[in-house]
Design a protein around this motif. Structure first.
Motif, PDB file in Angstrom:
ATOM      1  N   ALA A  94      -2.341  10.011  -0.027  1.00 31.64           N
ATOM      2  CA  ALA A  94      -2.562  11.458  -0.110  1.00 31.64           C
ATOM      3  C   ALA A  94      -1.570  12.166   0.799  1.00 31.64           C
ATOM      4  N   LEU A  95      -0.864  13.127   0.236  1.00 31.74           N
ATOM      5  CA  LEU A  95       0.232  13.787   0.954  1.00 31.74           C
ATOM      6  C   LEU A  95      -0.066  15.231   1.344  1.00 31.74           C
ATOM      7  N   HIS A  96      -1.282  15.688   1.168  1.00 33.88           N
ATOM      8  CA  HIS A  96      -1.576  17.097   1.426  1.00 33.88           C
ATOM      9  C   HIS A  96      -1.389  17.506   2.886  1.00 33.88           C
ATOM     10  N   LEU A  97      -1.404  16.555   3.819  1.00 35.55           N
ATOM     11  CA  LEU A  97      -1.162  16.855   5.236  1.00 35.55           C
ATOM     12  C   LEU A  97       0.051  16.102   5.778  1.00 35.55           C
ATOM     13  N   ALA A  98       0.941  15.658   4.881  1.00 30.66           N
ATOM     14  CA  ALA A  98       2.017  14.744   5.267  1.00 30.66           C
ATOM     15  C   ALA A  98       3.335  15.429   5.613  1.00 30.66           C
ATOM     16  N   ALA A  99       3.325  16.715   5.894  1.00 29.17           N
ATOM     17  CA  ALA A  99       4.571  17.416   6.247  1.00 29.17           C
ATOM     18  C   ALA A  99       5.127  16.932   7.586  1.00 29.17           C
ATOM     19  N   VAL A 100       4.257  16.340   8.404  1.00 30.49           N
ATOM     20  CA  VAL A 100       4.682  15.794   9.697  1.00 30.49           C
ATOM     21  C   VAL A 100       4.135  14.377   9.824  1.00 30.49           C
ATOM     22  N   PRO A 101       4.784  13.520  10.612  1.00 23.90           N
ATOM     23  CA  PRO A 101       4.273  12.158  10.798  1.00 23.90           C
ATOM     24  C   PRO A 101       2.913  12.158  11.486  1.00 23.90           C
ATOM     25  N   PHE A 102       2.094  11.183  11.159  1.00 24.59           N
ATOM     26  CA  PHE A 102       0.815  10.990  11.832  1.00 24.59           C
ATOM     27  C   PHE A 102       1.070  10.558  13.266  1.00 24.59           C
ATOM     28  N   THR A 103       0.470  11.256  14.199  1.00 17.38           N
ATOM     29  CA  THR A 103       0.640  10.922  15.621  1.00 17.38           C
ATOM     30  C   THR A 103      -0.706  10.763  16.321  1.00 17.38           C
ATOM     31  N   GLY A 104      -1.759  10.561  15.555  1.00 13.23           N
ATOM     32  CA  GLY A 104      -3.081  10.416  16.150  1.00 13.23           C
ATOM     33  C   GLY A 104      -3.920  11.671  16.019  1.00 13.23           C
ATOM     34  N   GLY A 105      -3.310  12.755  15.583  1.00 10.42           N
ATOM     35  CA  GLY A 105      -4.047  13.992  15.354  1.00 10.42           C
ATOM     36  C   GLY A 105      -4.589  14.023  13.943  1.00 10.42           C
ATOM     37  N   LYS A 106      -4.739  15.223  13.402  1.00 12.91           N
ATOM     38  CA  LYS A 106      -5.335  15.355  12.071  1.00 12.91           C
ATOM     39  C   LYS A 106      -4.308  15.317  10.949  1.00 12.91           C
ATOM     40  N   ASP A 107      -3.038  15.515  11.236  1.00 11.59           N
ATOM     41  CA  ASP A 107      -2.033  15.576  10.180  1.00 11.59           C
ATOM     42  C   ASP A 107      -1.401  14.212   9.926  1.00 11.59           C
ATOM     43  N   GLY A 108      -0.776  14.091   8.770  1.00  9.75           N
ATOM     44  CA  GLY A 108      -0.116  12.866   8.357  1.00  9.75           C
ATOM     45  C   GLY A 108      -0.661  12.390   7.018  1.00  9.75           C
ATOM     46  N   ALA A 109       0.050  11.459   6.403  1.00  6.36           N
ATOM     47  CA  ALA A 109      -0.390  10.897   5.135  1.00  6.36           C
ATOM     48  C   ALA A 109      -1.730  10.182   5.322  1.00  6.36           C
ATOM     49  N   GLU A 110      -2.536  10.204   4.266  1.00  4.63           N
ATOM     50  CA  GLU A 110      -3.821   9.498   4.276  1.00  4.63           C
ATOM     51  C   GLU A 110      -3.749   8.394   3.228  1.00  4.63           C
ATOM     52  N   TYR A 111      -4.225   7.208   3.578  1.00 11.96           N
ATOM     53  CA  TYR A 111      -4.143   6.034   2.712  1.00 11.96           C
ATOM     54  C   TYR A 111      -5.522   5.697   2.171  1.00 11.96           C
ATOM     55  N   TYR A 112      -5.636   5.610   0.867  1.00 13.95           N
ATOM     56  CA  TYR A 112      -6.879   5.226   0.213  1.00 13.95           C
ATOM     57  C   TYR A 112      -6.603   3.943  -0.558  1.00 13.95           C
ATOM     58  N   SER A 113      -7.159   2.833  -0.081  1.00 13.11           N
ATOM     59  CA  SER A 113      -6.879   1.545  -0.705  1.00 13.11           C
ATOM     60  C   SER A 113      -8.179   0.849  -1.100  1.00 13.11           C
ATOM     61  N   ASN A 114      -8.050  -0.001  -2.094  1.00 16.31           N
ATOM     62  CA  ASN A 114      -9.142  -0.842  -2.560  1.00 16.31           C
ATOM     63  C   ASN A 114      -8.572  -2.212  -2.878  1.00 16.31           C
ATOM     64  N   CYS A 115      -9.366  -3.243  -2.713  1.00 20.23           N
ATOM     65  CA  CYS A 115      -8.930  -4.593  -3.061  1.00 20.23           C
ATOM     66  C   CYS A 115      -9.961  -5.238  -3.972  1.00 20.23           C
ATOM     67  N   ALA A 116      -9.461  -6.123  -4.819  1.00 24.55           N
ATOM     68  CA  ALA A 116     -10.315  -6.909  -5.704  1.00 24.55           C
ATOM     69  C   ALA A 116      -9.698  -8.287  -5.850  1.00 24.55           C
ATOM     70  N   GLU A 117     -10.539  -9.266  -6.149  1.00 26.32           N
ATOM     71  CA  GLU A 117     -10.045 -10.599  -6.488  1.00 26.32           C
ATOM     72  C   GLU A 117      -9.901 -10.664  -8.000  1.00 26.32           C
ATOM     73  N   LEU A 118      -8.851 -11.347  -8.469  1.00 32.16           N
ATOM     74  CA  LEU A 118      -8.688 -11.534  -9.896  1.00 32.16           C
ATOM     75  C   LEU A 118      -8.049 -12.880 -10.166  1.00 32.16           C
ATOM     76  N   THR A 119      -8.202 -13.339 -11.381  1.00 32.06           N
ATOM     77  CA  THR A 119      -7.587 -14.576 -11.828  1.00 32.06           C
ATOM     78  C   THR A 119      -6.501 -14.230 -12.825  1.00 32.06           C
ATOM     79  N   VAL A 120      -5.296 -14.709 -12.558  1.00 31.38           N
ATOM     80  CA  VAL A 120      -4.171 -14.525 -13.470  1.00 31.38           C
ATOM     81  C   VAL A 120      -4.053 -15.806 -14.282  1.00 31.38           C
TER      82      VAL A 120
END
Length: 138
Positions: A68-94
């Motif tokens: 999510a880039l809505h607050l990504a105009a500046v690097p994340f430095t521990g405050g409220k601004d910066g990119a937000e990462y939303y991830s999910n994992c699953a197991e699968l068989t190929v």
């Protein structure tokens, strides 16, 4: 606003080390003026991808990300601004006749807080966007 990225890693790696190969990415489409997340939302939360056919059969971890880039105009430095990462994992068989385990990168570690694509000002006019990370495995 933001890109969608999909990674794959052998299950026995437990996702640790340089094991994550990027197999899909979609960012901003300047013709439609839509981001990948808009497409996911338009499809009721669905994102269709294809696992490369040359991937060795076996058990894998699949990691999906939306940055999510809505607050990504500046690097994340521990405050409220910066990119937000939303991830999910699953197991699968190929299955199939593939013989390749793609080279990968470490997650965390693939992104730096100040790299292009992680820092991106969506409030300023733009016509393109560079998706962060290595190229998609093909």
């Amino acid at each position: 606003m933001g890109p969608c990225i999909v990674w794959i890693a052998p299950l026995e790696s437990n996702g640790e080390g340089d094991v994550w190969a990027k197999i899909f990415e979609d960012g901003y489409n300047p013709k439609t003026k839509k981001w990948c997340i808009d497409t996911v939302n338009d499809n009721n939360g669905t994102l269709d991808i294809t696992i490369p056919s040359d991937i060795l059969a076996g058990k894998y971890l699949l990691r999906t990300e939306i940055i999510a880039l809505h607050l990504a105009a500046v690097p994340f430095t521990g405050g409220k601004d910066g990119a937000e990462y939303y991830s999910n994992c699953a197991e699968l068989t190929v299955s199939g006749g593939g013989k390749t385990v793609p080279k990968g990168v470490a997650i965390p570690g693939v992104y730096k807080v100040d790299m292009p694509g992680i820092v991106f000002n969506t409030s300023a006019p733009f016509t393109s966007y560079k998706i962060p990370g290595p190229p998609v495995y093909k």
